[in-house]
Design a protein around this motif. Structure first.
Motif, PDB file in Angstrom:
ATOM      1  N   UNK A   1      -0.465 -89.942   6.100  1.00  0.00           N
ATOM      2  CA  UNK A   1       0.768 -90.520   6.646  1.00  0.00           C
ATOM      3  C   UNK A   1       0.313 -91.382   7.818  1.00  0.00           C
ATOM      4  N   UNK A   2       0.490 -92.683   7.678  1.00  0.00           N
ATOM      5  CA  UNK A   2       0.021 -93.621   8.705  1.00  0.00           C
ATOM      6  C   UNK A   2       1.207 -94.040   9.562  1.00  0.00           C
ATOM      7  N   UNK A   3       1.112 -93.746  10.842  1.00  0.00           N
ATOM      8  CA  UNK A   3       2.169 -94.156  11.771  1.00  0.00           C
ATOM      9  C   UNK A   3       1.778 -95.511  12.358  1.00  0.00           C
ATOM     10  N   UNK A   4       2.589 -96.515  12.097  1.00  0.00           N
ATOM     11  CA  UNK A   4       2.291 -97.873  12.544  1.00  0.00           C
ATOM     12  C   UNK A   4       3.076 -98.151  13.819  1.00  0.00           C
ATOM     13  N   UNK A   5       2.361 -98.530  14.869  1.00  0.00           N
ATOM     14  CA  UNK A   5       2.993 -98.768  16.172  1.00  0.00           C
ATOM     15  C   UNK A   5       3.239-100.253  16.403  1.00  0.00           C
ATOM     16  N   UNK A   6       3.965-100.545  17.486  1.00  0.00           N
ATOM     17  CA  UNK A   6       4.169-101.929  17.918  1.00  0.00           C
ATOM     18  C   UNK A   6       2.823-102.544  18.322  1.00  0.00           C
ATOM     19  N   UNK A   7       2.653-103.858  18.167  1.00  0.00           N
ATOM     20  CA  UNK A   7       1.416-104.505  18.622  1.00  0.00           C
ATOM     21  C   UNK A   7       1.348-104.568  20.146  1.00  0.00           C
ATOM     22  N   UNK A   8       0.130-104.782  20.658  1.00  0.00           N
ATOM     23  CA  UNK A   8      -0.039-104.982  22.102  1.00  0.00           C
ATOM     24  C   UNK A   8       0.477-106.379  22.466  1.00  0.00           C
ATOM     25  N   UNK A   9       0.564-106.675  23.757  1.00  0.00           N
ATOM     26  CA  UNK A   9       1.053-107.994  24.204  1.00  0.00           C
ATOM     27  C   UNK A   9       0.153-109.103  23.657  1.00  0.00           C
ATOM     28  N   UNK A  10      -1.179-108.887  23.737  1.00  0.00           N
ATOM     29  CA  UNK A  10      -2.144-109.897  23.252  1.00  0.00           C
ATOM     30  C   UNK A  10      -1.942-110.146  21.756  1.00  0.00           C
ATOM     31  N   UNK A  11      -1.765-109.036  20.994  1.00  0.00           N
ATOM     32  CA  UNK A  11      -1.562-109.169  19.551  1.00  0.00           C
ATOM     33  C   UNK A  11      -0.231-109.864  19.254  1.00  0.00           C
ATOM     34  N   UNK A  12       0.800-109.544  20.043  1.00  0.00           N
ATOM     35  CA  UNK A  12       2.119-110.159  19.859  1.00  0.00           C
ATOM     36  C   UNK A  12       2.044-111.674  20.054  1.00  0.00           C
ATOM     37  N   UNK A  13       1.289-112.106  21.091  1.00  0.00           N
ATOM     38  CA  UNK A  13       1.115-113.542  21.359  1.00  0.00           C
ATOM     39  C   UNK A  13       0.443-114.212  20.158  1.00  0.00           C
ATOM     40  N   UNK A  14      -0.590-113.523  19.621  1.00  0.00           N
ATOM     41  CA  UNK A  14      -1.335-114.077  18.486  1.00  0.00           C
ATOM     42  C   UNK A  14      -0.460-114.140  17.230  1.00  0.00           C
ATOM     43  N   UNK A  15       0.392-113.124  17.052  1.00  0.00           N
ATOM     44  CA  UNK A  15       1.312-113.099  15.905  1.00  0.00           C
ATOM     45  C   UNK A  15       2.254-114.305  15.969  1.00  0.00           C
ATOM     46  N   UNK A  16       2.821-114.553  17.154  1.00  0.00           N
ATOM     47  CA  UNK A  16       3.752-115.680  17.333  1.00  0.00           C
ATOM     48  C   UNK A  16       3.025-117.007  17.103  1.00  0.00           C
ATOM     49  N   UNK A  17       1.812-117.121  17.640  1.00  0.00           N
ATOM     50  CA  UNK A  17       1.031-118.366  17.496  1.00  0.00           C
ATOM     51  C   UNK A  17       0.716-118.659  16.030  1.00  0.00           C
ATOM     52  N   UNK A  18       0.221-117.633  15.311  1.00  0.00           N
ATOM     53  CA  UNK A  18      -0.148-117.859  13.902  1.00  0.00           C
ATOM     54  C   UNK A  18       1.075-118.194  13.061  1.00  0.00           C
ATOM     55  N   UNK A  19       2.213-117.569  13.385  1.00  0.00           N
ATOM     56  CA  UNK A  19       3.448-117.878  12.654  1.00  0.00           C
ATOM     57  C   UNK A  19       3.844-119.341  12.911  1.00  0.00           C
ATOM     58  N   UNK A  20       3.703-119.774  14.144  1.00  0.00           N
ATOM     59  CA  UNK A  20       4.023-121.155  14.514  1.00  0.00           C
ATOM     60  C   UNK A  20       3.095-122.141  13.788  1.00  0.00           C
ATOM     61  N   UNK A  21       1.788-121.793  13.746  1.00  0.00           N
ATOM     62  CA  UNK A  21       0.797-122.691  13.126  1.00  0.00           C
ATOM     63  C   UNK A  21       0.917-122.724  11.607  1.00  0.00           C
ATOM     64  N   UNK A  22       1.485-121.673  11.028  1.00  0.00           N
ATOM     65  CA  UNK A  22       1.614-121.596   9.570  1.00  0.00           C
ATOM     66  C   UNK A  22       2.633-122.598   9.047  1.00  0.00           C
ATOM     67  N   UNK A  23       3.573-122.992   9.903  1.00  0.00           N
ATOM     68  CA  UNK A  23       4.605-123.995   9.590  1.00  0.00           C
ATOM     69  C   UNK A  23       5.373-123.675   8.294  1.00  0.00           C
ATOM     70  N   UNK A  24       5.786-122.418   8.181  1.00  0.00           N
ATOM     71  CA  UNK A  24       6.642-122.026   7.056  1.00  0.00           C
ATOM     72  C   UNK A  24       5.929-121.746   5.757  1.00  0.00           C
ATOM     73  N   UNK A  25       4.581-121.867   5.716  1.00  0.00           N
ATOM     74  CA  UNK A  25       3.845-121.611   4.466  1.00  0.00           C
ATOM     75  C   UNK A  25       3.812-120.109   4.173  1.00  0.00           C
ATOM     76  N   UNK A  26       3.812-119.775   2.887  1.00  0.00           N
ATOM     77  CA  UNK A  26       3.786-118.376   2.462  1.00  0.00           C
ATOM     78  C   UNK A  26       2.433-117.752   2.803  1.00  0.00           C
TER      79      UNK A  26
END
Length: 332
Positions: A187-212
């Motif tokens: 049973x894997x408990x998945x937690x919220x990302x750290x602040x650094x990871x959250x910034x990277x998540x937002x950046x990569x989503x922005x750079x992906x420009x809607x691509x799957x």
């Protein structure tokens, strides 16, 4: 201390089992997922270990932390079939397993296989289906077969269930039966990302420009390679004192004052198998106590139940597992 570091870094020994290919394959899966998934290294490693030891995984976490997409992309790194089943309160066993349909031409009933007949099955929100539907999964998960109208249909290999559940929202959900929980290796408990990871998540989503994001992931492991790696893991050496170490820990969960229910022998076997896989993916052909320790929390945290008093005090299963591990002497 220096010797211990050398062991942990897998230095200065010759393997009796060739594990280099397996180690590289695991690195390739992690590299593919890293193209899209930020962080979640422990989550990904536990899914890989589960795949290597024929286990199923229960993934628990709040909505929006990439549980489903990680499981989906993980399946895409394997060159196998994949199916996704959304569990809902009105879902019937036949919606998962399949049903017999009357063929007018032959005047006979034919079994039409359901979505469970695949290799990697993602069950989203597993706790939304009622007990009748949950029970339909028992035989499939444990014996890797479906019995319908007196005929048994075997599942293809590999066969792995990745199930997600949300621990917060209780309305319209059903607690999973203990017998079903015991069929999940982790049973894997998945937690919220750290602040650094959250910034990277937002950046990569922005750079992906809607691509799957799925378009970025390639299949890197075939069923044949997987079968070969599984057989190599079976040959990983486990000393007798480590087998006793596992037994001592699991036995202690059964008579611990803070626990209402302890781990079953299935938990002991799961710990042994997972420890062997942890050793193998590190390139080692022998198990060390650290491999056992690494496996214990995800293996036990859904199998043990706290006493009502301890639960009311806010104690967690993880803290009791760590308490038990600390109390058992590490074999040298």
């Amino acid at each position: 201390m220096e010797n211990n570091e050398q062991t942990n870094n897998d230095l200065n020994f010759d393997n009796r089992i060739p594990l280099e290919e397996l180690k590289n394959a695991v690195s390739n899966i992690k590299a593919e997922l890293a193209k899209v998934i930020i962080g979640q290294e422990n989550f990904i490693e536990l899914m890989i270990v589960s795949l290597l030891v024929d286990g199923h995984v229960l993934i628990e976490g709040v909505p929006g932390i990439a549980k489903t997409i990680t499981a989906k992309l993980f399946a895409k790194t394997l060159k196998t079939d994949f199916s996704r089943i959304q569990f809902t309160p009105d879902l019937m066993p036949s919606d998962i397993l399949g049903t017999s349909i009357f063929n007018v031409k032959t005047s006979e009933f034919e079994f039409k296989k359901g979505p469970i007949f695949s290799n990697i099955i993602l069950i989203d929100e597993i706790n939304r289906a009622p007990a009748k539907t949950q029970a339909a999964m028992f035989e499939t998960m444990e014996e890797r077969q479906v019995t319908m109208d007196g005929t048994t249909y075997s599942m293809d290999t590999p066969f792995m269930v990745l199930a997600t559940q949300n621990p917060i929202e209780q309305e319209g959900t059903y607690a999973l039966p203990e017998a079903q929980l015991d069929r999940f290796i982790f049973k894997i408990k998945v937690d919220y990302p750290s602040v650094e990871e959250e910034i990277k998540i937002i950046q990569t989503h922005h750079e992906r420009k809607g691509k799957n994001p799925q378009e970025k992931i390639s299949g890197v492991l075939t069923p044949e390679q997987l079968a070969d790696y599984k057989s190599k893991i079976q040959d990983v050496v486990v000393e007798e004192k480590l087998i006793k170490y596992i037994a001592d820990i699991i036995t202690k969960t059964r008579n611990h004052p803070h626990l209402f229910l302890g781990g079953s022998p299935r938990a002991s076997i799961a710990t042994l198998n997972a420890a062997k896989a942890f050793a193998a993916i590190k390139g080692r052909d022998f198990v060390i106590p650290e491999d056992v320790k690494k496996a214990l929390v995800p293996i036990l945290n859904h199998r043990i139940i706290l006493t009502p008093e301890r639960e009311m005090e806010g104690m967690t299963t993880e803290s009791v597992i760590n308490m038990i591990v600390e109390s058992v002497e590490i074999p040298r």
